[in-house]
Write a protein that holds these residues in place. Structure first.
Motif, short mmCIF file in Angstrom:
data_model
loop_
_atom_site.label_atom_id
_atom_site.label_comp_id
_atom_site.label_asym_id
_atom_site.label_seq_id
_atom_site.Cartn_x
_atom_site.Cartn_y
_atom_site.Cartn_z
N GLY A 71 43.88 40.45 56.44
CA GLY A 71 44.74 40.09 55.33
C GLY A 71 45.57 38.91 55.78
O GLY A 71 45.18 38.18 56.69
N PRO A 72 46.71 38.69 55.19
CA PRO A 72 47.26 39.43 54.05
C PRO A 72 46.60 38.99 52.74
O PRO A 72 45.89 37.98 52.71
CB PRO A 72 48.73 39.06 54.10
N VAL A 73 46.88 39.73 51.67
CA VAL A 73 46.34 39.38 50.36
C VAL A 73 47.38 39.67 49.28
O VAL A 73 48.28 40.48 49.47
CB VAL A 73 45.05 40.18 50.03
N VAL A 74 47.22 39.01 48.14
CA VAL A 74 47.96 39.36 46.92
C VAL A 74 46.93 39.58 45.83
O VAL A 74 45.88 38.94 45.82
CB VAL A 74 48.98 38.27 46.51
N TYR A 75 47.23 40.51 44.89
CA TYR A 75 46.22 40.90 43.92
C TYR A 75 46.87 41.67 42.76
O TYR A 75 47.96 42.23 42.91
CB TYR A 75 45.16 41.78 44.60
N PRO A 76 46.18 41.77 41.62
CA PRO A 76 46.70 42.60 40.52
C PRO A 76 46.49 44.08 40.83
O PRO A 76 45.45 44.47 41.37
CB PRO A 76 45.83 42.17 39.32
N TYR A 77 47.48 44.90 40.45
CA TYR A 77 47.34 46.34 40.68
C TYR A 77 48.01 47.11 39.54
O TYR A 77 48.86 46.59 38.80
CB TYR A 77 47.96 46.74 42.03
N ARG A 78 47.61 48.38 39.43
CA ARG A 78 48.24 49.35 38.52
C ARG A 78 48.42 50.66 39.26
O ARG A 78 47.64 50.99 40.16
CB ARG A 78 47.37 49.59 37.28
#
Length: 267
Positions: A71-78
């Motif tokens: 990583g690191p990563v950024v992403y959409p989540y719910r």
């Protein structure tokens, strides 16, 4: 869509790591990193069709003094940060671009495949943005960046203006259709009850002007009439909503003429 699917995290120059979104290991400690300057798709909605994989660009800054595995990563989540739904099939992340000691800038490329078995119409709507890093050992950091992300079903709009050419002052009929991606069937289907703007751009003009607004039928059909006044291009423009992308049709050019034919006598 990391609900059950495999995800790929790749740092440039490093080997691929395959993982699924799951809860953090029991007994692991959270924290140790901060994220800033986070951007996904330049803040614009992520619009997805029925076949083509979509690539979303991202960028962010991470500050930490700890060593990390990947990583690191950024992403959409719910749902939960450490065990909810994450909307990505693969993420490619660059190596650290150092800004200062313990501070790195990253760029990433996130892909979403609408053909994946876990992807469906229920995934349209508002997601949130998460940032994630796993350190050497079992420790980790998951952060909610408090940035909403709109994920939208792609729309298509067609247009036809007739007759062509048309006599000035006569009636011009403009038809078309608005359809929307169905992620469950992987087809585009008629999108009824939509307010769509009929727009006109006169020859020599640089922009379109809205002439009237029409509501699509239950099958997505559009139809209206106008008086022909001057030559120019007609189109339909749908502005979208929280679950459906905005889309304008291509333009249909219509020549408007006086209807007077000048006859020249034979010499």
């Amino acid at each position: 869509m990391a609900k059950t699917m495999w995800n790929t995290v790749v740092a440039v120059g490093a080997a691929a790591v395959f993982t699924t979104m799951a809860a953090a290991p029991a007994g692991a400690a959270e924290g140790g990193a901060s994220f800033s300057r986070v951007s996904l798709n330049s803040g614009k909605p992520i619009v997805i069709g029925v076949q083509e994989e979509v690539e979303v660009t991202g960028s962010f800054r991470m500050t930490t003094t700890r060593k990390f595995d990947y990583g690191p990563v950024v992403y959409p989540y719910r749902g939960r940060l450490d065990g909810g739904d994450a909307l990505w099939n693969s993420i490619t992340t660059t190596d650290c671009h150092p800004v200062a000691k313990g501070v790195c800038d990253f760029k990433e490329w996130l892909t979403i495949d609408p053909r994946h078995v876990d992807f469906g119409n229920e995934d349209a709507g508002t997601w949130r943005t998460a940032a994630r890093i796993f350190y050497v050992g079992d420790d980790y950091d998951f952060d909610d960046m408090n940035i909403p992300v709109q994920v939208q079903r792609a729309t298509r709009v067609t247009v036809n203006a007739a007759p062509e050419p048309v006599v000035i002052g006569k009636t011009l009929t403009v038809t078309g259709k608005v359809t929307r991606a169905n992620w469950d069937t992987h087809t585009y289907q008629g999108y009824g009850g939509r307010t769509v703007s009929l727009q006109f751009k006169a020859d020599g003009a640089s922009s379109y002007t809205t002439v009237k607004k029409v509501t699509s039928s239950s099958t997505g059909a559009l139809k209206t009439t106008v008086k022909a006044a001057e030559s120019g291009t007609w189109r339909w423009n749908y502005y979208g909503n929280s679950t459906s992308g905005a889309k304008a049709s291509t333009g249909d050019h219509v020549v408007v003429w006086s209807g007077v034919r000048v006859m020249h006598a034979a010499r």
